[in-house]
Each structure stands twice: as C-alpha cells, then as structure tokens.
Enzyme design. Structure first.
Site, mmCIF file in Angstrom:
data_model
loop_
_atom_site.group_PDB
_atom_site.id
_atom_site.type_symbol
_atom_site.label_atom_id
_atom_site.label_comp_id
_atom_site.label_asym_id
_atom_site.label_seq_id
_atom_site.Cartn_x
_atom_site.Cartn_y
_atom_site.Cartn_z
ATOM 1 N N ASP A 77 0.866 -1.181 0.000
ATOM 2 C CA ASP A 77 0.000 0.000 0.000
ATOM 3 C C ASP A 77 0.902 1.230 0.000
ATOM 4 O O ASP A 77 1.667 1.444 0.949
ATOM 5 C CB ASP A 77 -0.897 -0.024 1.253
ATOM 6 C CG ASP A 77 -1.828 1.172 1.312
ATOM 7 O OD1 ASP A 77 -1.684 2.115 0.494
ATOM 8 O OD2 ASP A 77 -2.712 1.180 2.199
ATOM 9 N N SER A 157 1.431 14.211 -13.322
ATOM 10 C CA SER A 157 0.227 14.353 -14.141
ATOM 11 C C SER A 157 0.249 15.736 -14.762
ATOM 12 O O SER A 157 0.964 16.635 -14.284
ATOM 13 C CB SER A 157 -1.012 14.223 -13.249
ATOM 14 O OG SER A 157 -2.178 14.616 -13.949
ATOM 15 N N TYR A 171 -6.189 16.147 -5.774
ATOM 16 C CA TYR A 171 -5.336 15.488 -6.771
ATOM 17 C C TYR A 171 -4.300 16.465 -7.332
ATOM 18 O O TYR A 171 -3.108 16.152 -7.411
ATOM 19 C CB TYR A 171 -6.229 14.926 -7.887
ATOM 20 C CG TYR A 171 -5.490 14.103 -8.918
ATOM 21 C CD1 TYR A 171 -5.030 12.821 -8.619
ATOM 22 C CD2 TYR A 171 -5.247 14.601 -10.193
ATOM 23 C CE1 TYR A 171 -4.351 12.062 -9.567
ATOM 24 C CE2 TYR A 171 -4.573 13.849 -11.145
ATOM 25 C CZ TYR A 171 -4.128 12.576 -10.830
ATOM 26 O OH TYR A 171 -3.455 11.834 -11.771
ATOM 27 N N LYS A 175 -0.207 16.177 -7.039
ATOM 28 C CA LYS A 175 0.653 16.026 -8.210
ATOM 29 C C LYS A 175 1.606 17.219 -8.371
ATOM 30 O O LYS A 175 2.725 17.054 -8.854
ATOM 31 C CB LYS A 175 -0.189 15.801 -9.470
ATOM 32 C CG LYS A 175 -0.952 14.463 -9.456
ATOM 33 C CD LYS A 175 0.000 13.257 -9.409
ATOM 34 C CE LYS A 175 -0.713 11.927 -9.608
ATOM 35 N NZ LYS A 175 0.211 10.779 -9.603
#
Ligand SMILES: NC(=O)c1ccc[n+]([C@@H]2O[C@H](COP(=O)([O-])OP(=O)(O)OC[C@H]3O[C@@H](n4cnc5c(N)ncnc54)[C@H](O)[C@@H]3O)[C@@H](O)[C@H]2O)c1
Length: 270
Positions: A77, A157, A171, A175
């Site tokens: 994980d 990303s 997110y 990133k």
C-alpha cells in the site's frame, strides 16, 4: 561522483536494462503495468508492488513468461510507509540490487472544493505524494548503500503542472507536490549519481480510466484547453505512450537529465 558520459555507446546498449533491477509501484494495472512490461522487455528484473495482490501476481507471471526474466510481485500500500520499506528490502533481497524505482501508484479524487473533507484530502496526499516521497527516499537509501547510482521516476500528471477541472483540488495539490519533490530530490541526490525524473501524463485511457474519455471532454469545456479531450493528436494517450517515456527516463538514454518532469500529454499544453 560525476555522472557517466555515455556518448560513445551504441543505441542498443543505451536502451538496455540488462543487469538492472526495477521496482514499479501500482503496476498490476494501467500505466504501471505497461511500464513494468517495457522495463522487462528492456531486460530489467522487475518487482511489481501493488495494493491489488492477485492482479499484481498475475501481471508478474504474464510478464515473466513473455520475456523470460525475473518479474516478482508484492502486496504494497503506497499509503503505508512500512509496506514501502518492506518492498524496497524485498527488491534488494530477491532481485540482488535496486537500480530503478518508479513511483507510479496513485489514486484519483473527484470532490468539489467545499465538499472535500480533510480526511479525503489527507488520503490523496498520503498515497500520491507521501507514497512518492517515501518510495524515493527508501530507494535512494539502498542505491547509495550499493554505490552504483540509480534512477527514480515519479509519475505526476498534467494536474501537476496546471490546475484542471473542478473537483480536483486534492489530486492537483498532490501532483504539484510530486513535481516539486522531483526537482528537490534531484538536487539532493545528484552527488550520489541518482537521477530523479518526473513524467506528466495527459489523459491516458487504460482498463480503469476509460471514463476519462468523457471527463476529458468536460475538462476541455471547463479549462478551455481543447486538446485535453484527446483532440490535439487525434486520439487519447495509451498506457504504452507513458511506458516508453518512462523507459527513456529509466535508461541511459536520458543520462544528462535530472529534476525535470516530461509532459507526455499529446500536445495538450502546447
Ligand atoms: N491514466 C491517466 O490518464 C493518468 C493521467 C495522469 C496521471 N496518471 C497517474 O498515473 C498513475 C497510474 O494511473 P493509472 O491510470 O494507470 O491508474 P489505474 O487505476 O489504472 O492503476 C493504478 C494502479 O495502482 C494500484 N494502486 C491503487 N492504490 C494503490 C495503493 N494505495 N498502493 C499501491 N498500489 C495502488 C492499483 O491497484 C493499480 O494497479 C497514477 O499515479 C495516476 O495519478 C494517470
């Protein structure tokens, strides 16, 4: 140390990963899987470290059959630092060295700003950003102990260099953190001959991200960036479009590069 000058080497040797060992996180599915495949094809021994234990084992067995080299898997994980340390130890123990570490594991998050809870925000940072930090740190520790240098590639990303559609705060923050970490770790690890590079994919369609074909259209509307919908080069990206760029970063082809994050976005931000 001084990074080697590989200018006189033939192309096949520069792209070859024979004799090197790589860990790819989140490589049971998607971009990570395609990356593990190209690294194995280039001759690397590979450890697939993924939360999805069953699919990771299946992918490892497929790749090892296809290319004949060692491809192992372990349940890991990326949000659990101890599990990352265990995977790094396993790579050294079972593959004999640790030369390449690809921080690919990551999760999306689609929650509008005022509904975004602290817990959701923290979860995304723990996997996408802290997971990348711990993976890179632990890989670098072992690379330095072995004294042979190495390469760390962080999958960021387009959301690591630009804001995107609504609902992406957690997110996008994670990133952007990955892109910053890539720069800073490159500086700190250069004296140990460890290069740190980032890859910033645009919209890449995989088994699990087919829905992004529509999200891309929404993003195009929201951001006013037409290419984000897959239009600029006439199609969305494939997992292998990213895997080949990561192979370039992981191999001696990119020997004089560190700290940069390569956009692989089909020209979206052009
Ligand atoms: N597909 C895209 O369009 C795209 C675009 C930009 C960036 N990315 C980034 O690329 C990376 C891979 O994305 P993908 O599209 O292949 O995703 P995916 O969902 O297809 O695959 C993710 C992989 O990571 C594993 N995983 C999920 N949570 C994990 C955890 N906590 N620990 C370890 N493994 C875990 C999954 O089991 C799976 O194998 C991610 O970091 C993602 O943010 C993807």
């Amino acid at each position: 140390m001084t990074i080697r000058d590989v200018s006189s080497k033939p192309l096949q040797e520069l792209i070859s990963l024979h004799g090197r060992s790589a860990v790819v996180t989140g490589a049971a599915w998607g971009l990570g899987r395609a990356t593990a495949r190209r690294l194995a094809e280039a001759g690397a021994s590979v450890l697939i470290a993924d939360l999805d234990e069953t699919k990771a084992a299946a992918t490892a067995s497929e790749l090892s059959q296809e290319f004949g080299g060692a491809v192992l898997s372990v349940k890991m994980d990326a949000g659990d630092p101890d599990a990352i340390i265990a995977a790094a130890d396993m790579a050294v123990r079972e593959l004999g060295s640790l030369d390449i570490w690809i921080n690919n594991a990551g999760i999306p998050s689609h929650v509008p700003l005022f509904e975004l809870s602290n817990a959701e925000f923290d979860k995304v940072q723990a996997i996408n950003l802290r997971g990348t930090f711990v993976g890179a740190r632990e890989a670098a520790r072992r690379m330095i102990a072995a004294g042979q240098g190495g390469v760390i590639v962080n999958v960021a990303s387009l959301a690591g260099v630009n804001g995107i559609a609504a609902g992406q705060a957690a997110y996008v923050a994670s990133k952007h953190g990955v892109v910053g970490l890539t720069r800073q770790m490159a500086i700190e690890l250069a004296p140990s001959d460890i290069r740190v590079l980032g890859i910033a994919p645009g919209v890449m369609l995989t088994e699990k991200t087919m829905f992004l074909a529509d999200v891309g259209k929404d993003m195009a509307q929201a951001t006013g960036i037409p290419g984000i919908g897959g239009g600029r080069l006439g199609r969305h990206g494939s997992a292998d479009d990213i895997a080949r760029a990561i192979l370039f970063c992981a191999s001696d082809m990119s020997m004089f590069m560190t700290g940069s994050t390569l956009l692989v976005d089909g020209g979206v931000l052009a």
